[in-house]
Design an enzyme around this catalytic site. Structure first.
Site, PDB file in Angstrom:
ATOM      1  N   SER A 145       4.540   0.132  -5.196  1.00 43.17           N
ATOM      2  CA  SER A 145       5.095   0.674  -3.953  1.00 43.17           C
ATOM      3  C   SER A 145       6.558   1.096  -4.118  1.00 43.17           C
ATOM      4  O   SER A 145       7.437   0.272  -4.351  1.00 43.17           O
ATOM      5  CB  SER A 145       4.981  -0.313  -2.781  1.00 43.17           C
ATOM      6  OG  SER A 145       3.619  -0.653  -2.544  1.00 43.17           O
TER       7      SER A 145
ATOM      8  N   HIS B 244       0.835  -1.212   0.000  1.00 50.60           N
ATOM      9  CA  HIS B 244       0.000   0.000   0.000  1.00 50.60           C
ATOM     10  C   HIS B 244       0.864   1.254   0.000  1.00 50.60           C
ATOM     11  O   HIS B 244       0.508   2.275   0.591  1.00 50.60           O
ATOM     12  CB  HIS B 244      -0.936   0.001   1.215  1.00 50.60           C
ATOM     13  CG  HIS B 244      -2.313   0.519   0.928  1.00 50.60           C
ATOM     14  ND1 HIS B 244      -3.370  -0.306   0.626  1.00 50.60           N
ATOM     15  CD2 HIS B 244      -2.809   1.784   0.890  1.00 50.60           C
ATOM     16  CE1 HIS B 244      -4.456   0.423   0.430  1.00 50.60           C
ATOM     17  NE2 HIS B 244      -4.139   1.700   0.576  1.00 50.60           N
TER      18      HIS B 244
END
Length: 413
Positions: free
Chosen positions: A315, A283
């Site tokens: 990421s 994330h």
């Protein structure tokens, strides 16, 4: 004639432009991670630990970075991943980024938390559209969104699975940038310090459409960002499990992806449930601090399930070199999130297009200097893996020796 570079020669330049234009609370919401931000920092450090090993005297004059993803050819190996803040960075920000992606011929992922409806984005931007789904505890509400996305004609459904609880982003509390939004002396001063953003983005939105809200929520929970009931409506689902994935597989007839996988066994189980792809992701360092960098666990995921489903990664991606490293490790494509957000904050659609163009230019340059003609040629022969202390990992050295005699074909025209 307007300078198409916008004075931005890398993603850091766009980030700096965005920082200067946005209120601090808005910028830090996009830019920062969670808690001590060790995962955020490690995402970059992990890419930097990987070195590139170029080959020389290779004809690369006809090189191409095109790939085929889910049966469709695209001119570069990136995808714009889901984000939920573009509408706060630039007026109509989601449409602007989607248009930039469409012009570049790459997929754009509409987020559940987007501030523009999926229908509007499809109508005004077109291109290859994917939809990202957050699941609520009320499964029927989530399934309603899936049916909506199906009706709009999205190519793929991407369910995000790494948010069982809200992340601890302490800077949001300090900045007063929380959901629901509430005004205090600090964030009012912050907003007033950026009058251009206040007029061109927030007030324009307020006059045209009212208070910003999550337009892809079901009507019964589609509150404005200041509504007191909003926090309850966006709570993450801590009961999400693999049976939910099996149900989604039955509901969704097209490509089904699972985003937020960091463990090989989870990738294998996703394949068991009928998923077509996984996105190896932490994330962007925004949920679980201390989580490993996705690029570090990518090889394990590929070993566990790479023959059964498509594996992508995100990421920490800021350079074309990062994209090439991920492809060389075996990723089918790379998702970018913050980079186009910096771009759209800096200069709207032109800024988002510039972010994508920077990646295109950098990937092309890296491929030429690396001595490869196509993405298909990239593998671990072109990498030197190092440990956190900077030493070369023995396994990578042996792998390179095994492939030392590998041939190099000239590029096709």
């Amino acid at each position: 004639m307007r300078d198409k570079t916008l004075g931005a020669y890398n993603i850091h330049d766009l980030r700096e432009m965005a920082r200067r234009r946005l209120p601090r609370g808005v910028f830090e919401f996009v830019d920062r991670g969670t808690e001590d931000e060790s995962a955020l920092r490690n995402n970059r450090a992990a890419f930097e630990r990987i070195r590139l090993k170029p080959r020389t005297l290779v004809d690369v004059s006809g090189r191409s970075q095109a790939i085929t993803l889910f049966g469709k050819k695209q001119p570069m190996p990136i995808v714009v991943g889901p984000t939920g803040t573009a509408g706060l960075l630039s007026y109509g920000g989601e449409v602007a980024v989607a248009r930039a992606a469409a012009a570049a011929g790459i997929p754009f992922t509409v987020g559940t938390n987007a501030m523009t409806s999926m229908e509007t984005i499809a109508e005004q931007a077109g291109g290859r559209l994917w939809f990202q789904l957050y699941m609520w505890s009320d499964r029927s509400a989530s399934h309603q969104i899936v049916e909506r996305a199906k009706g709009v004609g999205f190519e793929a459904l991407m369910v995000t699975v790494d948010g069982a609880a809200p992340s601890n982003r302490e800077y949001n509390h300090r900045n007063g940038f929380e959901v629901p939004i509430h005004f205090n002396a600090r964030n009012v001063t912050d907003v007033l310090s950026r009058p251009r953003w206040l007029v061109e983005v927030f007030l324009r939105q307020l006059l045209a459409k009212g208070m910003p809200r999550f337009e892809n929520y079901p009507p019964e929970v589609m509150d404005g960002l200041m509504a007191r009931t909003l926090k309850k409506s966006i709570l993450k689902n801590d009961s999400l499990n693999f049976e939910d994935l099996r149900v989604l597989r039955k509901l969704w007839p097209k490509t089904l992806m699972v985003k937020g996988v960091l463990h090989p066994q989870d990738a294998a189980r996703a394949a068991d449930c009928g998923a077509d792809a996984v996105i190896v992701s932490n994330h962007g360092g925004r949920n679980l601090d201390g989580a490993p960098a996705p690029i570090d666990v990518l090889p394990e995921i590929l070993d566990a399930a790479g023959k059964r489903l498509t594996v992508m990664v995100d990421s920490g991606v800021r350079r074309g070199t990062d994209v090439v490293k991920a492809l060389a490790l075996g990723a089918a494509a790379v998702l970018i999130g913050r980079a186009p957000l910096y771009g759209v904050a800096a200069a709207g659609e032109a800024g988002a297009s510039r972010a994508i163009a920077i990646f295109r230019e950098e990937i092309d340059r890296v491929m030429a200097l690396l001595g490869v003609c196509s993405v298909a040629e990239l593998d671990r022969r072109y990498l030197q893996m190092t440990d956190a202390g900077g030493g070369v990992e023995a396994e990578s050295t042996l792998s390179d020796l095994r492939h030392l005699t590998g041939g190099h074909d000239a590029c096709s025209a």
